[in-house]
Design a protein around this motif. Sequence first.
Motif, PDB file in Angstrom:
ATOM      1  N   ASN A 168      -0.570  -2.872 -10.643  1.00 13.35           N
ATOM      2  CA  ASN A 168      -1.476  -1.862 -10.075  1.00 13.35           C
ATOM      3  C   ASN A 168      -2.505  -1.414 -11.109  1.00 13.35           C
ATOM      4  OD1 ASN A 168      -0.348  -1.714  -7.492  1.00 13.35           O
ATOM      5  ND2 ASN A 168       1.034  -0.030  -8.020  1.00 13.35           N
ATOM      6  N   ALA A 169      -2.066  -1.327 -12.361  1.00 12.49           N
ATOM      7  CA  ALA A 169      -2.929  -0.809 -13.428  1.00 12.49           C
ATOM      8  C   ALA A 169      -3.805  -1.884 -14.070  1.00 12.49           C
ATOM      9  CB  ALA A 169      -2.068  -0.142 -14.511  1.00 12.49           C
ATOM     10  N   ASP A 170      -3.563  -3.141 -13.743  1.00 10.61           N
ATOM     11  CA  ASP A 170      -4.295  -4.250 -14.371  1.00 10.61           C
ATOM     12  C   ASP A 170      -5.626  -4.472 -13.640  1.00 10.61           C
ATOM     13  OD1 ASP A 170      -5.260  -6.636 -15.381  1.00 10.61           O
ATOM     14  OD2 ASP A 170      -3.295  -7.605 -15.450  1.00 10.61           O
ATOM     15  N   PRO A 171      -6.758  -4.244 -14.316  1.00  9.24           N
ATOM     16  CA  PRO A 171      -8.062  -4.367 -13.639  1.00  9.24           C
ATOM     17  C   PRO A 171      -8.408  -5.807 -13.247  1.00  9.24           C
ATOM     18  CG  PRO A 171      -8.361  -4.000 -15.987  1.00  9.24           C
ATOM     19  CD  PRO A 171      -6.897  -3.819 -15.718  1.00  9.24           C
ATOM     20  N   GLU A 172      -7.731  -6.780 -13.836  1.00  8.57           N
ATOM     21  CA  GLU A 172      -8.011  -8.177 -13.493  1.00  8.57           C
ATOM     22  C   GLU A 172      -7.216  -8.644 -12.274  1.00  8.57           C
ATOM     23  OE1 GLU A 172      -7.622 -10.718 -16.847  1.00  8.57           O
ATOM     24  OE2 GLU A 172      -9.175  -9.680 -18.014  1.00  8.57           O
ATOM     25  N   VAL A 173      -6.321  -7.802 -11.798  1.00  5.64           N
ATOM     26  CA  VAL A 173      -5.549  -8.095 -10.590  1.00  5.64           C
ATOM     27  C   VAL A 173      -6.141  -7.308  -9.448  1.00  5.64           C
ATOM     28  CG1 VAL A 173      -3.303  -7.875  -9.459  1.00  5.64           C
ATOM     29  CG2 VAL A 173      -3.419  -8.589 -11.854  1.00  5.64           C
ATOM     30  N   HIS A 174      -6.658  -8.019  -8.443  1.00  9.90           N
ATOM     31  CA  HIS A 174      -7.277  -7.357  -7.292  1.00  9.90           C
ATOM     32  C   HIS A 174      -6.362  -7.343  -6.077  1.00  9.90           C
ATOM     33  CE1 HIS A 174     -10.710  -8.855  -9.787  1.00  9.90           C
ATOM     34  NE2 HIS A 174     -11.083  -7.595  -9.617  1.00  9.90           N
ATOM     35  N   GLY A 175      -5.423  -8.258  -6.050  1.00 11.30           N
ATOM     36  CA  GLY A 175      -4.486  -8.320  -4.940  1.00 11.30           C
ATOM     37  C   GLY A 175      -3.071  -8.557  -5.432  1.00 11.30           C
ATOM     38  N   ILE A 176      -2.107  -7.917  -4.774  1.00 11.44           N
ATOM     39  CA  ILE A 176      -0.697  -8.059  -5.155  1.00 11.44           C
ATOM     40  C   ILE A 176       0.099  -8.452  -3.919  1.00 11.44           C
ATOM     41  CG2 ILE A 176       1.365  -6.897  -6.049  1.00 11.44           C
ATOM     42  CD1 ILE A 176      -0.548  -4.896  -7.437  1.00 11.44           C
ATOM     43  N   ALA A 223       4.991   0.927  -2.919  1.00 10.39           N
ATOM     44  CA  ALA A 223       4.683   0.968  -4.352  1.00 10.39           C
ATOM     45  C   ALA A 223       3.357   0.284  -4.685  1.00 10.39           C
ATOM     46  CB  ALA A 223       5.815   0.323  -5.151  1.00 10.39           C
ATOM     47  N   ILE A 224       2.936  -0.643  -3.843  1.00  9.58           N
ATOM     48  CA  ILE A 224       1.698  -1.378  -4.110  1.00  9.58           C
ATOM     49  C   ILE A 224       0.490  -0.491  -3.829  1.00  9.58           C
ATOM     50  CG2 ILE A 224       0.324  -3.384  -3.426  1.00  9.58           C
ATOM     51  CD1 ILE A 224       2.966  -4.769  -2.657  1.00  9.58           C
ATOM     52  N   ASP A 225      -0.462  -0.496  -4.748  1.00 11.60           N
ATOM     53  CA  ASP A 225      -1.715   0.236  -4.557  1.00 11.60           C
ATOM     54  C   ASP A 225      -2.346  -0.232  -3.243  1.00 11.60           C
ATOM     55  OD1 ASP A 225      -4.355   1.128  -4.566  1.00 11.60           O
ATOM     56  OD2 ASP A 225      -4.624   0.800  -6.720  1.00 11.60           O
ATOM     57  N   PRO A 226      -2.651   0.674  -2.307  1.00  7.91           N
ATOM     58  CA  PRO A 226      -3.223   0.251  -1.024  1.00  7.91           C
ATOM     59  C   PRO A 226      -4.482  -0.600  -1.162  1.00  7.91           C
ATOM     60  CG  PRO A 226      -2.577   2.555  -0.913  1.00  7.91           C
ATOM     61  CD  PRO A 226      -2.413   2.132  -2.352  1.00  7.91           C
ATOM     62  N   GLU A 227      -5.261  -0.364  -2.231  1.00  7.16           N
ATOM     63  CA  GLU A 227      -6.471  -1.158  -2.417  1.00  7.16           C
ATOM     64  C   GLU A 227      -6.152  -2.578  -2.876  1.00  7.16           C
ATOM     65  OE1 GLU A 227      -9.515   0.604  -4.718  1.00  7.16           O
ATOM     66  OE2 GLU A 227      -9.744   2.338  -3.393  1.00  7.16           O
ATOM     67  N   PHE A 242       0.263  -4.212   4.486  1.00  7.81           N
ATOM     68  CA  PHE A 242       1.520  -3.670   5.003  1.00  7.81           C
ATOM     69  C   PHE A 242       1.760  -2.225   4.571  1.00  7.81           C
ATOM     70  CE2 PHE A 242       3.542  -8.177   4.960  1.00  7.81           C
ATOM     71  CZ  PHE A 242       2.862  -8.492   6.129  1.00  7.81           C
ATOM     72  N   HIS A 243       1.006  -1.740   3.568  1.00  6.70           N
ATOM     73  CA  HIS A 243       1.189  -0.372   3.107  1.00  6.70           C
ATOM     74  C   HIS A 243       0.911   0.591   4.260  1.00  6.70           C
ATOM     75  CE1 HIS A 243       0.479   3.398   0.955  1.00  6.70           C
ATOM     76  NE2 HIS A 243       1.057   2.853  -0.109  1.00  6.70           N
ATOM     77  N   PRO A 244       1.692   1.692   4.374  1.00  4.82           N
ATOM     78  CA  PRO A 244       1.477   2.634   5.483  1.00  4.82           C
ATOM     79  C   PRO A 244       0.031   3.104   5.614  1.00  4.82           C
ATOM     80  CG  PRO A 244       3.521   3.167   4.363  1.00  4.82           C
ATOM     81  CD  PRO A 244       2.876   2.071   3.563  1.00  4.82           C
ATOM     82  N   GLU A 245      -0.658   3.280   4.491  1.00  7.07           N
ATOM     83  CA  GLU A 245      -2.064   3.707   4.571  1.00  7.07           C
ATOM     84  C   GLU A 245      -2.910   2.651   5.263  1.00  7.07           C
ATOM     85  OE1 GLU A 245      -5.738   4.187   1.488  1.00  7.07           O
ATOM     86  OE2 GLU A 245      -3.912   5.312   0.982  1.00  7.07           O
ATOM     87  N   ASN A 246      -2.675   1.388   4.917  1.00  6.00           N
ATOM     88  CA  ASN A 246      -3.451   0.311   5.523  1.00  6.00           C
ATOM     89  C   ASN A 246      -3.077   0.094   6.989  1.00  6.00           C
ATOM     90  OD1 ASN A 246      -5.049  -0.266   3.275  1.00  6.00           O
ATOM     91  ND2 ASN A 246      -3.460  -1.559   2.382  1.00  6.00           N
ATOM     92  N   HIS A 257     -14.542  -5.080  -3.177  1.00  2.62           N
ATOM     93  CA  HIS A 257     -14.392  -3.640  -2.971  1.00  2.62           C
ATOM     94  C   HIS A 257     -14.129  -2.919  -4.283  1.00  2.62           C
ATOM     95  CE1 HIS A 257     -13.205   0.129  -1.112  1.00  2.62           C
ATOM     96  NE2 HIS A 257     -12.048   0.069  -1.732  1.00  2.62           N
ATOM     97  N   GLN A 258     -13.208  -3.445  -5.075  1.00  6.87           N
ATOM     98  CA  GLN A 258     -12.813  -2.762  -6.311  1.00  6.87           C
ATOM     99  C   GLN A 258     -13.883  -2.842  -7.394  1.00  6.87           C
ATOM    100  OE1 GLN A 258      -8.795  -4.209  -7.371  1.00  6.87           O
ATOM    101  NE2 GLN A 258      -8.419  -4.355  -5.169  1.00  6.87           N
ATOM    102  N   GLU A 259     -14.668  -3.932  -7.377  1.00  2.81           N
ATOM    103  CA  GLU A 259     -15.675  -4.121  -8.420  1.00  2.81           C
ATOM    104  C   GLU A 259     -17.058  -3.640  -7.999  1.00  2.81           C
ATOM    105  OE1 GLU A 259     -14.883  -5.011 -11.346  1.00  2.81           O
ATOM    106  OE2 GLU A 259     -12.900  -5.881 -11.131  1.00  2.81           O
TER     107      GLU A 259
END
Length: 297
Positions: A85-93, A111-115, A121-125, A288-290
Motif C-alpha cells: 500500500n505504501a509503495d509508490p511503484e505499486v499501483h495495483g494489489i 486491508a488493501i488500499d481502495p485505490e 472487491f473492497h467495500p468502498e469500491n 489515477h494515482q499518478e
Amino acid sequence: MTEVIDGNAVAAEIRSDLQDSIDALADAGVRPGLATVLMSDDPASETYVSMKQRDCDEVGIEGIHVEIDPDAPAEELFDTVEDLNADPEVHGILVQMPVPDHVDDRRVIRAIDPEKDVDAFHPENVGRIVAGDPRYRPCTPHGVQKLLDAAGVETEGKDVTIVGRSNIVGKPLANLLVQKAEDGNATVTVCHSRTENLAEKTRRADVVVAACGVPEMIDGSMLSEGATVIDVGVNRVDADTEKGYELVGDVDFESAKEVAEAITPVPGGVGPMTRAMLLYNTVAAAGHQEGVDVDLP
C-alpha cells in the motif's frame, strides 16, 4: 449459425489497445506496477498468478510477486499488504484467493488500499459500483460486458438472467447491468441455489450468464431461441484424456449451441477476459494515482 464468441481474440485486442495508454504513462515517466501476493501451495493458484505475471510482462506492466508460506502467521500477509500500500511503484494489489483458513479473507480485502484494489472487491469500491460511480469494475463482470459488446449484443431494455450470486461475479455484474449506462439499462434477474423453477427464468431471458460453479447445469432446453449465453464457469470433470480430466463450463455447450445465437466456449471465453481486465484496471489505477490522463479502450 451460432456465433462462438472468441474470448482469446477479444482479450488480445484489449491488451493491444492498452498499449497506447501504457505508452502515455511511459511518456510521463510512469510504469504501471501490479503486485501479486500468494499465500498458498495450491497448484491452480500458482498457475493463475504465473499467468497474470506473464501478462504483465507482455504488455509492459511491472510485475511484483510476493510469496508467503501458507503456514506463516496471518499478520505476515497483512504486513505485506501494508508495505505494498505504501509503495509508490505499486499501483495495483491482488491477493490470490483462497487464503489459508487461519487468515480472514474479508480482512484481507479491507486491508488493501481502495485505490490499489484492482479486483474492485473492497467495500468502498463495491459501494461505488452500486452507486453508479465505479472507480474500477471487477475484472470478470467487466470482461462479460466487453464480450457482449464485441458480439454486438446490446443490453438496453433486454432481460438478463444471471445464474449465481457470488460477490465476484453474480452480484457485481447485476449491479453493472442495471446502471443507467450505455452497457447497462438491462432488466436483471439473479438466480441462485434457492431459486424455484430456474428454467422458467432462463427461458425468458435474452441473455443468460451462467456463474454457478455446477458443471453443465444449463442446457439447451433452458434457453429461448436466439439467446446469448455467457458461460463464466470453469469446472474440472473426470475424462478419458491424458490428464484424466477436462474443463467444462456451467453450460452444456453442445445443446446450448443448438438454440443460442451467440455463446462463449470453455475454455477460451470469459477466462482470458478476466486477465485482460486486470491489466486494464492496473493501467487505470496508475493513471489515477499518478495524475496522468489515459484513454482506456
